[in-house]
Scaffold this active site. Structure first.
Site, short mmCIF file in Angstrom:
data_model
loop_
_atom_site.label_atom_id
_atom_site.label_comp_id
_atom_site.label_asym_id
_atom_site.label_seq_id
_atom_site.Cartn_x
_atom_site.Cartn_y
_atom_site.Cartn_z
N ASP A 39 104.11 15.88 5.35
CA ASP A 39 105.04 16.44 4.37
C ASP A 39 104.32 17.64 3.75
OD1 ASP A 39 107.14 16.94 2.68
OD2 ASP A 39 107.38 14.87 2.02
C1 BGC Z 1 109.81 16.91 0.75
C2 BGC Z 1 110.32 16.82 2.17
C3 BGC Z 1 110.80 18.16 2.64
C4 BGC Z 1 109.67 19.16 2.50
C5 BGC Z 1 110.04 20.53 3.00
C6 BGC Z 1 108.83 18.05 0.56
O1 BGC Z 1 108.56 18.25 -0.77
O2 BGC Z 1 109.20 15.70 0.40
O3 BGC Z 1 111.36 15.88 2.24
O4 BGC Z 1 111.25 18.08 3.97
O5 BGC Z 1 109.33 19.25 1.14
O6 BGC Z 1 110.95 21.16 2.21
#
Ligand code: BGC
Length: 754
Positions: A288
């Site tokens: 993530d």
């Molecule tokens: C979130 C993810 C997301 C990623 C990209 C993160 O903060 O937890 O779900 O896909 O950002 O935007």
């Protein structure tokens, strides 16, 4: 939606797709669609191409494929032609994407980028948020929604969504509940798979996220630690990810949270043991956002290099916005701490996905493409159809709804009544508030020409911090036949980093509702929010409540239900608590040794609140009524390799045509471990004319009736099971059947054939 309309929608989608073919990039390119492997020949072909390319790559180029970088201030465009970036995130328009694609072609090996974006419930046209979509209890609806969302994003060149979110959650304080399917693993698995299929059909690769346990943080606080027993992990939290893998998801995203003491982002047992070895997943595991960096804060790495090494060796292939891999992995390899074969394996996974998607053959996207061509008439029509299916009629005393023919005036009150931005919900990708039809605008359009007057007075502003507008709202209420109060949460009150300690509608909205109720006019509550909200004492005096969720662009669908043009059929994918103090709360809880007894204090419960939810899982009313009868098991007992089959009759006992979600719950009353009081195992949405009866046949493979032991062994124990069929988790039509033989799969036997 009838199957006829559904067919029409698909024909329209195809026609739109063909029209797009007029540009240099036929769009969507059916032949280049993300498609599961179709055969051994194709598999060999992809593997040959992967190995051939890998053999020509330098170590830096290999690690480049594992580097996922965002658009934004820190992006250096010159880096895009160096071969040191494998994927990009937050590129959201054809101009930037085509520029980046050209730069990739200029790199030594010309390897194309994956373009990832959070397309969760829409690109330009916003569909209901995923939790709302779950309320439709319909894999068909989920597939359709995801397909349209992907069609719009793929049109400008985005080829990878960070969806579906496969996190089960039993705690509505958690802000990201809105991005998922709610509290049930069976519903979650069915819908997660349908979403993967839908995104694929629309031309995008998918990412099942967040692996795993992210939906169970302590206290409902986003990013907090989770403690989940090994059996619950396998029975509740892993099945929706498994469903995504089986449906062919190209990627899985590791979660931020610590699960049972080890961050998911550096958890070899889960990322490699379960995902790769047991399930045979051969796609990409991405971190993530800067998640590898967080291993320092989690206290399991002393420096950046150690964090990179731990995440990588645990099974994270791609580093999203950490730059740890690109900065440290080559040194780790040279120092002998990371084996070269592991790098090759990870790069293979990335290249495999790119070859399977046909990215190497895809032309550069036409930079003249703009998302402003959406929402098209067709997209709006589909969004409205889908939104209608997601609305849940929670209460309707004395048939207050739909509005009666004699209703001449409607007061529309509340901060969410004309909230074109907020109604879209979080994670809107390229959402534009000006595209949206608000609740009041939908009501106005519906009322136009009918002589019904709409008196709109919000009563307070977005956050409802003061009730300055109360007098005007009360005046509107007094001069109208009925009041529609649209209350709930502004957009950012749900979603990432939006966990809540209070579940009441934001600000002074309940005071507003209380004053409206005091006028004596019938009040219809429409809740626009990403989660169930706490309605308090005033909630007990409101005759009609409709859960609208964050409905997206087409909130006019709410007018369809209020006026009775569409008969609501949504069901709650999550238990609706009376108060935040009851959390976590889920219908599929274990029994207690002391079931609640009003007359006995020393039984399960609170001294100041009941233990039941305000509205149970699976609940949702219709403007008609359904009666269940004649439950008949196909036979009294079933073997381990059979499917339990039963029939039940469902009759529409009201005066309107309607849809019902027929739900089947099972209980294993005596087992070697305590088993849930009920578990959803099958459901089917049917449509019935007034007076019509249908015999519904439901099947549950016996192998799905088991549970995991703490050591990972899966067992279906022989013996008697109870089965319940009905329109909610309180279903009371009961039957019994026997499972005649044990099914037992030891943890070690589950290793995937590879
Ligand atoms: C979130 C993810 C997301 C990623 C990209 C993160 O903060 O937890 O779900 O896909 O950002 O935007």
């Amino acid at each position: 939606m009838t199957s006829k309309t559904s067919l029409a929608v698909r024909v329209l989608a195809l026609a739109t797709a063909l029209l797009w073919g007029s540009g240099p990039q036929a769009q969507p390119e059916r032949e280049n669609r993300v498609a599961p492997m179709t055969g051994m020949a194709q598999r060999l072909d992809v593997e040959t191409r992967v190995n051939d390319l890998l053999a020509r790559m330098t170590l830096d180029e290999k690690i480049g494929q594992l580097n996922l970088i965002s658009h934004g201030e820190t992006l250096n465009w010159d880096d895009l032609s160096t071969g040191r970036i494998g994927a990009l995130i937050n590129f959201n328009n054809a101009q930037d994407i085509s520029r980046a694609q050209r730069l990739a072609r200029e790199s030594r090996l010309g390897i194309p980028f994956l373009f990832g974006l959070d397309v969760l419930h829409g690109f330009r046209t916003q569909f209901p948020v995923p939790l709302a979509e779950a309320a439709a209890f319909s894999p068909r609806i989920s597939r359709l929604a995801a397909e349209w969302q992907a069609l719009e994003a793929a049109y400008v060149g985005i080829n990878w969504t960070y969806a579906p979110m496969a996190d089960l959650s039993r705690d509505v304080r958690w802000g990201r509940l809105v991005e998922g399917f709610g509290e049930d693993p069976h519903l979650g698995s069915v819908l997660t798979a349908a979403r993967v299929e839908g995104f694929h059909a629309g031309g995008m690769a998918t990412t099942a996220k967040h692996f795993v346990g992210y939906g169970a943080p302590e206290g409902g606080r986003d990013y907090d630690t989770t403690n989940i027993t090994s059996s619950d992990l396998r029975d509740l939290y892993l099945p929706s990810f498994k469903a995504a893998v089986d449906a062919g998801t190209e990627a899985v995203m590791a979660a931020f949270n610590v699960v049972n003491g080890l961050p998911s982002m550096a958890n070899p047992g889960l990322l490699t043991g379960v995902l790769r070895n047991e399930w045979g997943f051969d796609g990409i595991v991405t971190s993530d956002w800067a998640g590898i960096h967080e291993l320092l804060a989690h206290g399991i790495a002393a420096d950046d290099a150690e964090a990179a090494r731990k995440a990588f060796l645990a099974g994270v292939d791609m580093d999203m916005m950490g730059r740890f891999y690109i900065n440290h992995l080559a040194d780790e390899v040279r120092a002998g701490r990371v084996p070269m074969e592991r790098i090759d394996e990870a790069v293979r996974r990335v290249l495999r996905v790119k070859f399977r998607m046909g990215l190497f053959e895809r032309p550069i996207v036409d930079e003249r493409r703009v998302d402003a061509i959406f929402p098209s008439t067709e997209a709006r029509a589909v969004a409205r159809e889908i939104t209608r299916e997601t609305l849940v009629l929670l209460r309707n005393w004395n048939d207050v709804l739909p509005f009666k023919a004699e209703t001449r005036s409607i007061a529309v009150v509340g901060p969410l009544s004309d909230a074109t931005r907020d109604q879209l919900g979080p994670h809107g990708a390229r959402a534009h508030a000006e595209d949206a039809v608000s609740v009041v605008e939908g009501l106005r359009r519906r009322a136009a020409g009918t002589g019904v007057q709409i008196n709109h007075v919000p009563g307070c502003d977005r956050y409802c911090t003061s009730l300055d507008g109360l007098d005007a709202a009360l005046a509107a209420a007094r001069s109208s036949d009925v009041v529609v109060a649209v209350i709930g949460e502004y957009e950012k009150a749900s979603g990432e980093a939006a966990s809540r300690a209070y579940l009441t509608p934001v600000g002074r909205q309940l005071d507003l509702v209380e004053a409206l109720v005091a006028t004596g006019k019938p009040v219809v509550l429409v809740v626009v929010a990403g989660r169930p909200v706490e309605l308090g004492r005033v909630g007990e005096r409101i005759p009609a409540i409709l859960m609208g969720w964050f409905p997206g662009t087409e909130a006019g669908a709410i007018a369809d239900v209020l006026f009775g043009d569409f008969n609501p059929s949504g069901k709650l994918p999550v238990s609706w608590p009376r108060t935040v103090g009851q959390l976590p709360l889920a219908y599929n809880r274990l029994p207690t040794g002391r079931p609640p007894l009003a007359a006995n204090r020393y039984t399960l419960g609170y001294i100041d609140e009941g233990v039941t939810p305000l509205f149970p899982f699976g609940h949702g009313l219709s403007y008609t009524t359904f009666a269940y009868s004649d439950l008949a098991l196909a036979k009294p007992s079933f073997g381990a390799n059979e499917s339990m089959e039963l029939r039940a009759t469902v009759r529409n006992t009201g005066t309107r045509a309607g849809q019902e979600v027929v739900q089947l719950y099972v209980r294993d009353p005596v087992a070697s471990r305590s088993r849930p009081v009920r578990e959803l195992k099958a459901f089917e949405k049917i449509a019935l004319q007034p007076g019509e009866a249908r015999t519904v046949t439901l099947r549950v493979p016996v192998r799905n009736l088991g549970f995991h032991l703490e050591d990972g062994t899966y067992v279906v124990e022989p013996g008697e099971f109870q089965v319940f069929v009905g329109g909610s988790s309180l279903a009371d039509l009961e039957g019994r059947f026997t499972v005649t033989e044990e099914l037992r799969i030891e943890a070690g036997q589950r290793r995937a054939a590879r």
